[in-house]
Design a protein around this motif. Structure first.
Motif, mmCIF file in Angstrom:
data_model
loop_
_atom_site.group_PDB
_atom_site.id
_atom_site.type_symbol
_atom_site.label_atom_id
_atom_site.label_comp_id
_atom_site.label_asym_id
_atom_site.label_seq_id
_atom_site.Cartn_x
_atom_site.Cartn_y
_atom_site.Cartn_z
ATOM 1 N N THR A 1 0.857 -1.255 0.010
ATOM 2 C CA THR A 1 -0.112 0.026 -0.100
ATOM 3 C C THR A 1 0.940 1.178 -0.064
ATOM 4 O O THR A 1 1.620 1.346 0.779
ATOM 5 C CB THR A 1 -0.983 0.132 1.180
ATOM 6 N N ASN A 2 0.354 2.102 -0.757
ATOM 7 C CA ASN A 2 1.293 3.559 -1.052
ATOM 8 C C ASN A 2 0.807 4.644 -0.691
ATOM 9 O O ASN A 2 -0.500 4.697 -0.991
ATOM 10 C CB ASN A 2 2.204 3.359 -2.402
ATOM 11 N N THR A 3 1.468 5.772 -0.494
ATOM 12 C CA THR A 3 1.049 7.136 -0.576
ATOM 13 C C THR A 3 1.811 7.805 -1.505
ATOM 14 O O THR A 3 2.738 7.228 -1.989
ATOM 15 C CB THR A 3 1.305 7.888 0.842
ATOM 16 N N GLY A 4 1.798 9.092 -1.631
ATOM 17 C CA GLY A 4 2.607 9.921 -2.911
ATOM 18 C C GLY A 4 2.737 11.173 -2.281
ATOM 19 O O GLY A 4 2.039 11.716 -1.377
ATOM 20 N N ASP A 5 3.718 11.924 -3.053
ATOM 21 C CA ASP A 5 3.967 13.222 -2.630
ATOM 22 C C ASP A 5 3.696 14.042 -4.129
ATOM 23 O O ASP A 5 3.740 13.693 -5.202
ATOM 24 C CB ASP A 5 5.567 13.505 -2.484
ATOM 25 N N ILE A 6 3.094 15.469 -4.057
ATOM 26 C CA ILE A 6 3.136 16.350 -5.018
ATOM 27 C C ILE A 6 4.517 17.537 -4.508
ATOM 28 O O ILE A 6 4.021 18.282 -3.425
ATOM 29 C CB ILE A 6 1.847 16.979 -5.009
ATOM 30 N N VAL A 7 5.221 17.869 -5.285
ATOM 31 C CA VAL A 7 6.190 18.719 -5.284
ATOM 32 C C VAL A 7 5.888 19.733 -6.157
ATOM 33 O O VAL A 7 5.761 19.749 -7.243
ATOM 34 C CB VAL A 7 7.671 18.188 -5.451
ATOM 35 N N ILE A 8 5.861 21.067 -5.486
ATOM 36 C CA ILE A 8 5.577 22.345 -6.379
ATOM 37 C C ILE A 8 6.992 22.723 -6.561
ATOM 38 O O ILE A 8 7.772 23.408 -5.741
ATOM 39 C CB ILE A 8 4.736 23.327 -5.620
ATOM 40 N N ASP A 9 7.459 23.193 -7.762
ATOM 41 C CA ASP A 9 8.692 23.651 -8.286
ATOM 42 C C ASP A 9 8.415 25.128 -8.771
ATOM 43 O O ASP A 9 7.942 25.455 -9.908
ATOM 44 C CB ASP A 9 9.089 22.783 -9.194
ATOM 45 N N LYS A 10 8.569 25.891 -8.127
ATOM 46 C CA LYS A 10 8.226 27.199 -8.373
ATOM 47 C C LYS A 10 9.304 28.012 -8.834
ATOM 48 O O LYS A 10 10.735 27.977 -8.527
ATOM 49 C CB LYS A 10 7.798 28.010 -6.917
ATOM 50 N N LYS A 11 9.042 28.526 -10.044
ATOM 51 C CA LYS A 11 10.081 29.388 -10.972
ATOM 52 C C LYS A 11 9.665 30.827 -11.381
ATOM 53 O O LYS A 11 8.463 31.144 -11.219
ATOM 54 C CB LYS A 11 10.279 28.477 -12.236
ATOM 55 N N ASP A 12 10.858 31.445 -11.694
ATOM 56 C CA ASP A 12 10.278 32.628 -12.344
ATOM 57 C C ASP A 12 10.546 32.763 -13.733
ATOM 58 O O ASP A 12 10.753 31.497 -14.199
ATOM 59 C CB ASP A 12 11.479 33.874 -11.744
ATOM 60 N N GLN A 13 10.321 33.722 -14.556
ATOM 61 C CA GLN A 13 10.283 33.432 -15.903
ATOM 62 C C GLN A 13 11.412 33.266 -16.656
ATOM 63 O O GLN A 13 11.509 32.692 -17.587
ATOM 64 C CB GLN A 13 9.654 34.930 -16.574
ATOM 65 N N ALA A 14 12.781 33.443 -15.963
ATOM 66 C CA ALA A 14 13.890 33.083 -16.446
ATOM 67 C C ALA A 14 14.307 31.556 -16.280
ATOM 68 O O ALA A 14 15.319 31.018 -16.356
ATOM 69 C CB ALA A 14 14.929 33.939 -15.919
#
Length: 546
Positions: free
Chosen positions: A361-374
């Motif tokens: 049985t598993n769970t999971g992660d959501i990783v938010i990778d925040k970037k600027d326009q560059a």
């Protein structure tokens, strides 16, 4: 005794449907002069598999049968010709009629006790054969009474090419070659016997609405089921227990253990709860989960297998456990768990533990990778998460969390849950690329670097449906615009091994308006007034100017 573990069959007990002593084993007294017999005969061993007692056929009559059960190859059998000593009957008394057989250590004599007397038979030289791929071996040139035994020490049993475990040998028996026919009016010389091994395949299941992926804190319902041993009620059977040593990432839900017997009827499993005949510790914190059947319980199981008792074929346990925060320490956020069947039906032999299949049985992660326009990492943003687009747009229906004193997530709380508005349910806010000092519990909010412990899919391994989530930017870095819509994140895009999905979110720079009251605005205002005044002067009639 050789005990060989298998990937598909873990625990076997024996029920023989063979032609045993007393079942028409009358030998022709002078077969050599009987033209209908025609000299020596043969004994063919047919070895087949039975998953439970419901697949065991009626007693054989010595003639060839059609058997649908799969054959078992590489099983050794030994036969010994019997010769009566002194006044022992020519036809050995049958166990079927209450006779008791016993061998001396050297296997040179068979003692048969019957009717208050003990008779001796010498055993001739051993003949050995091993079943082939069709589960057969044929002993030829036989004439007389023979003691037949299964020799597991020299066996390497297989079913459909896969190794299996035979717990104890089929019960030895005596057979006559030739035999009288079933109608009792003639003889036949080619005898067929069908000793079956009853397979007992332990099953381990986990069921949470059909899902094998859950949120951290969710409850799982586990079950272990195994066929009832055919000889469970005999005095030789001293141990029969069911255990489940829970993984540390699972927390047993106290007093949820139930013991059931099962039978397959009308296309589905039917079950009946047992309330006596076993002991165990089922309170909160019990570890491992253990059900120990008493002697009375083993005899009750034997009775439940009978037609009058209900024809139940399997026994098992069911119980609940929750996935705790330690799942986040497991490789790939996956908790594995298995139980075992502990048994001993051989006096003086060691107790065996046969493992069940392993559940995952598993769970999971959501990783938010925040970037600027560059494309550079951007800190200062904050996100919350919902499990539907409507809840995300509502703005007040985000998923919350409960945490322990160590700052680890112990439960996810959804809108509509009874404790959603409780003080224990904290707002769950993710701060991508934030320093560690900006994370953790602060007031009524838990700040984290990523969303953890989420269910990744519904359904089973064969029919997985990826879960969708919606993240909302609730705070943007200074000088950047907020996202105007929730961002959909789906575990269909996850790394199927690690159960982690990464979502890149780019923020753009905002547009600045002039500050009210600045020097620039004052100058513009003064110039405007001057221009208006000049225009008025230009259009006043001369007469009036003079």
């Amino acid at each position: 005794m050789k005990k060989k573990l298998s990937s598909i069959v873990s625990l076997l007990f024996i029920l023989c449907t063979v032609v045993v002593g007393g079942a028409q084993i009358v030998k022709a007294e002078n077969s050599a002069i009987r033209p209908d017999i025609g000299g020596t005969g043969s004994l063919t061993i047919h070895k087949h598999w039975a998953e439970d007692t419901s697949q065991i056929g009626d007693e054989g009559n010595g003639q060839e049968q059609t058997v649908s059960n799969p054959p078992v190859e590489s099983v050794a059998f030994n036969i010994y010709e019997l010769t009566p000593v002194d006044d022992a009957p020519t036809t050995p008394p049958s166990e079927k009629d209450g006779a008791v057989y016993s061998l001396n250590t050297a296997k040179t004599e068979l003692m048969i006790t019957f009717g208050g007397k003990t008779h001796k038979y010498t055993m001739g030289g051993k003949q050995t054969g091993t079943t082939n791929a069709t589960g057969e071996y044929k002993f030829e040139n036989l004439e007389g009474f023979y003691y037949v035994e299964e020799d597991l020490a020299n066996s390497n049993p297989k079913v459909n090419g896969k190794d299996v475990t035979i717990a104890t040998p089929a019960k030895p028996f005596v057979v006559s070659v030739p035999m009288t026919n079933p109608t009792g009016d003639g003889w036949f010389k080619d005898v067929h016997v069908y000793p079956k091994n009853q397979g007992m395949t332990p099953e381990k299941t986990v069921n949470n609405g059909g899902k094998n992926s859950v949120n951290i804190g969710d409850r799982l319902d586990f079950g272990i089921k195994v066929a009832i041993p055919s000889d469970i009620g005999e005095d030789e059977y001293k141990v029969f227990n069911i255990h489940d040593t829970l993984d540390e990432a699972l927390t047993y839900v106290g007093d949820t253990v139930k013991v059931y017997v099962y039978k397959f009827e009308s296309g589905a499993w039917q079950k009946k709860e047992m309330t006596t005949g076993f002991t165990g510790n089922f309170a909160e914190g019990a570890h491992p989960i253990s059900v120990v059947f008493t002697e009375e319980g083993r005899k009750e199981l034997a009775q439940l297998m009978s037609v009058d008792g209900g024809s139940y074929t399997h026994v098992g346990i069911e119980f609940g456990a929750t996935v705790n925060e330690k799942v986040l320490e497991k490789p790939n956020y996956t908790v594995k768990n298995k139980g075992d069947i502990e048994w001993n039906n051989t006096p003086g032999d060691e107790t065996i533990k046969t493992p069940t299949p392993e559940t995952e049985t598993n769970t999971g992660d959501i990783v938010i990778d925040k970037k600027d326009q560059a494309g550079a990492d951007l800190s200062g943003a904050e996100f919350q998460i919902a499990d539907s687009d409507a809840d995300a747009k509502d703005g007040n229906k985000y998923i919350k969390v409960k945490v322990d004193d160590a700052g680890l997530i112990t439960d996810l709380v959804y809108p509509g849950d009874a404790d959603y508005d409780s003080a224990d349910a904290l707002n769950w806010v993710v701060r991508p690329h934030a320093a560690s000092g900006d994370l953790g519990k602060k007031g009524d909010t838990f700040y984290a670097s990523k969303f953890q412990g989420l269910q990744t899919h519904s359904g089973t391994d064969d029919e997985k449906v990826a879960m969708d989530y919606y993240v909302v930017e609730t705070k943007t870095p200074n000088g950047y615009n907020l996202l105007d819509e929730p961002a959909k994140v789906t575990f269909a895009d996850e790394d199927k091994t690690t159960h982690i999905v990464s979502k890149e979110i780019v923020n753009s720079k905002g547009f600045k308006l002039p500050n009210t009251g600045s020097l620039g605005m004052i100058l513009l205002t003064v110039i405007g007034i001057i221009l208006i005044g000049l225009a008025i002067v230009m259009f006043i009639p001369k007469k009036r100017r003079s």
